[in-house]
Design a protein around this motif. Structure first.
Motif, mmCIF file in Angstrom:
data_model
loop_
_atom_site.group_PDB
_atom_site.id
_atom_site.type_symbol
_atom_site.label_atom_id
_atom_site.label_comp_id
_atom_site.label_asym_id
_atom_site.label_seq_id
_atom_site.Cartn_x
_atom_site.Cartn_y
_atom_site.Cartn_z
ATOM 1 N N LEU A 176 -17.849 -15.291 -21.260
ATOM 2 C CA LEU A 176 -18.645 -15.357 -20.031
ATOM 3 C C LEU A 176 -20.123 -15.133 -20.331
ATOM 4 O O LEU A 176 -20.991 -15.822 -19.784
ATOM 5 C CB LEU A 176 -18.151 -14.308 -19.028
ATOM 6 C CG LEU A 176 -16.844 -14.617 -18.280
ATOM 7 C CD1 LEU A 176 -16.422 -13.425 -17.445
ATOM 8 C CD2 LEU A 176 -16.997 -15.859 -17.418
ATOM 9 N N ILE A 177 -20.407 -14.170 -21.198
ATOM 10 C CA ILE A 177 -21.794 -13.895 -21.557
ATOM 11 C C ILE A 177 -22.410 -15.106 -22.252
ATOM 12 O O ILE A 177 -23.554 -15.501 -21.966
ATOM 13 C CB ILE A 177 -21.885 -12.648 -22.465
ATOM 14 C CG1 ILE A 177 -21.539 -11.399 -21.651
ATOM 15 C CG2 ILE A 177 -23.283 -12.516 -23.072
ATOM 16 C CD1 ILE A 177 -21.495 -10.131 -22.465
ATOM 17 N N TRP A 178 -21.652 -15.723 -23.162
ATOM 18 C CA TRP A 178 -22.167 -16.889 -23.870
ATOM 19 C C TRP A 178 -22.420 -18.048 -22.901
ATOM 20 O O TRP A 178 -23.422 -18.751 -23.004
ATOM 21 C CB TRP A 178 -21.207 -17.317 -24.962
ATOM 22 C CG TRP A 178 -21.518 -18.654 -25.557
ATOM 23 C CD1 TRP A 178 -20.749 -19.776 -25.518
ATOM 24 C CD2 TRP A 178 -22.713 -19.030 -26.264
ATOM 25 N NE1 TRP A 178 -21.374 -20.824 -26.156
ATOM 26 C CE2 TRP A 178 -22.584 -20.388 -26.621
ATOM 27 C CE3 TRP A 178 -23.874 -18.352 -26.618
ATOM 28 C CZ2 TRP A 178 -23.573 -21.071 -27.321
ATOM 29 C CZ3 TRP A 178 -24.869 -19.040 -27.313
ATOM 30 C CH2 TRP A 178 -24.700 -20.380 -27.654
ATOM 31 N N SER A 208 -22.417 -20.570 -4.914
ATOM 32 C CA SER A 208 -22.194 -19.446 -5.829
ATOM 33 C C SER A 208 -21.130 -18.520 -5.231
ATOM 34 O O SER A 208 -21.115 -18.300 -4.017
ATOM 35 C CB SER A 208 -23.486 -18.655 -6.043
ATOM 36 O OG SER A 208 -24.507 -19.475 -6.571
ATOM 37 N N PRO A 209 -20.237 -17.973 -6.057
ATOM 38 C CA PRO A 209 -19.195 -17.073 -5.549
ATOM 39 C C PRO A 209 -19.762 -15.703 -5.200
ATOM 40 O O PRO A 209 -19.533 -14.712 -5.898
ATOM 41 C CB PRO A 209 -18.210 -16.998 -6.713
ATOM 42 C CG PRO A 209 -19.050 -17.212 -7.920
ATOM 43 C CD PRO A 209 -20.124 -18.171 -7.515
ATOM 44 N N PHE A 238 -21.962 -7.131 -3.476
ATOM 45 C CA PHE A 238 -23.285 -6.593 -3.804
ATOM 46 C C PHE A 238 -23.795 -7.178 -5.117
ATOM 47 O O PHE A 238 -24.974 -7.549 -5.227
ATOM 48 C CB PHE A 238 -23.216 -5.069 -3.899
ATOM 49 C CG PHE A 238 -24.504 -4.434 -4.322
ATOM 50 C CD1 PHE A 238 -25.560 -4.312 -3.426
ATOM 51 C CD2 PHE A 238 -24.679 -3.957 -5.617
ATOM 52 C CE1 PHE A 238 -26.763 -3.732 -3.808
ATOM 53 C CE2 PHE A 238 -25.873 -3.383 -6.004
ATOM 54 C CZ PHE A 238 -26.915 -3.262 -5.102
ATOM 55 N N THR A 239 -22.907 -7.297 -6.095
ATOM 56 C CA THR A 239 -23.297 -7.859 -7.393
ATOM 57 C C THR A 239 -23.800 -9.285 -7.236
ATOM 58 O O THR A 239 -24.854 -9.663 -7.775
ATOM 59 C CB THR A 239 -22.105 -7.832 -8.363
ATOM 60 O OG1 THR A 239 -21.660 -6.492 -8.531
ATOM 61 C CG2 THR A 239 -22.501 -8.395 -9.718
ATOM 62 N N GLY A 240 -23.045 -10.103 -6.497
ATOM 63 C CA GLY A 240 -23.465 -11.484 -6.282
ATOM 64 C C GLY A 240 -24.776 -11.578 -5.519
ATOM 65 O O GLY A 240 -25.631 -12.425 -5.825
ATOM 66 N N ILE A 290 -22.993 -14.537 -12.371
ATOM 67 C CA ILE A 290 -22.324 -13.663 -11.396
ATOM 68 C C ILE A 290 -20.956 -13.243 -11.910
ATOM 69 O O ILE A 290 -20.570 -12.064 -11.818
ATOM 70 C CB ILE A 290 -22.203 -14.382 -10.033
ATOM 71 C CG1 ILE A 290 -23.588 -14.578 -9.420
ATOM 72 C CG2 ILE A 290 -21.318 -13.578 -9.085
ATOM 73 C CD1 ILE A 290 -23.584 -15.435 -8.164
ATOM 74 N N GLU A 291 -20.206 -14.195 -12.479
ATOM 75 C CA GLU A 291 -18.873 -13.874 -12.992
ATOM 76 C C GLU A 291 -18.965 -12.881 -14.147
ATOM 77 O O GLU A 291 -18.119 -11.991 -14.274
ATOM 78 C CB GLU A 291 -18.172 -15.156 -13.441
ATOM 79 C CG GLU A 291 -17.742 -16.065 -12.298
ATOM 80 C CD GLU A 291 -16.814 -15.363 -11.325
ATOM 81 O OE1 GLU A 291 -15.768 -14.835 -11.763
ATOM 82 O OE2 GLU A 291 -17.133 -15.318 -10.115
#
Length: 268
Positions: free
Chosen positions: A238-240, A195-196, A78-80, A221-222
């Protein structure tokens, strides 16, 4: 803010841009959902249906990558999907926004960039009232931390930067190449499959990951999944990475839009 704008005339163009943006966003939403029963919540229908479909087909096979939990796989899928849905909707709608408002631009002097930006802004509103509350609930259940819920804003901002950059780029290109929508459908499909979304990134062979690293949605996504599912604090790396891809793409899209803008009126 309003007082600051009144006192400083340099802020007047910003104020006018903001007011025009609000008008266009309201117009877009009213036209899109006129006569609709669910309104903006229709934007949740596609990711929810696709999540159910992916879970039925791949849930048992990929659950081992998500702590042997099919529920975790459902949340990951769902997130992806909501990330991909936001990107696809924003950029596809923005693609024809400049050409679609060509008649208006020929009559009134307006900042051209406001049209693709308004499409992204309309989808931000949809996300804020639709997908974001559901993601917040999932995050709160898994992490039991308000901090992680607030941290969801960071990868979302990166997603907005990427979507805005691509929207500016494709809306400018469409002025010159009217066959672009057909080609862009293929590009969106390539981004989706690379995309994963319905599969974990861990199954991708190392030699393929080198090419997938160029996909700007992958780090977003990650980052969303790490915040939503891990139960740990948000991973700043990951955010960066997500923000870096967003800043690069926004800069590229804005530079191309500004470079080609003076040629628009001859072709609209």
């Amino acid at each position: 803010m309003a007082i600051l704008i009144k006192k400083n005339p340099n802020w007047l163009p910003v104020r006018r841009y903001w007011e025009l943006l609000l008008v266009l966003v309201m117009r877009n939403l009213k036209v899109r959902y006129r006569g609709s029963i669910l309104g903006v919540y229709w934007s949740l229908l596609n990711p929810l249906i696709m999540t159910g479909l992916y879970s039925a087909i791949f849930g048992a096979a990929f659950a081992s990558y998500y702590s042997n939990s099919i529920l975790n796989y459902i949340s990951a899928a769902f997130t992806g999907l909501v990330v991909m849905n936001f990107f696809s909707s924003s950029t596809s709608q923005a693609l024809s926004s400049v050409v679609g408002n060509g008649a208006l631009l020929n009559k009134i002097r307006l900042p051209v960039s406001v049209f693709p930006v308004s499409m992204v802004a309309a989808n931000i509103f949809q996300f804020a009232v639709g997908a974001f509350p559901l993601l917040s609930v999932i995050t709160l259940i898994n992490s039991k931390s308000i901090g992680n819920v607030l941290a969801l804003v960071f990868p979302f901002l990166a997603l907005v930067l990427v979507s805005t950059g691509i929207s500016l780029l494709v809306s400018a290109l469409y002025v010159f190449f009217r066959d672009l929508p057909y080609f862009y459908e293929l590009i969106v499909f390539v981004i989706w499959i690379s995309s994963p979304i319905f599969y974990p990134a861990a199954i991708v062979p190392p030699q393929i990951k080198v090419f997938l690293a160029f996909n700007p949605l992958s780090p977003i996504i990650e980052s969303f999944r790490q915040i939503t599912l891990s139960g740990n604090l948000a991973d700043l790396n990951l955010i960066w990475g997500a923000f870096l891809s967003g800043i690069i793409i926004l800069s590229l899209g804005w530079a191309c839009f500004q470079m080609w803008r003076h040629q628009f009126m001859d072709l609209l």
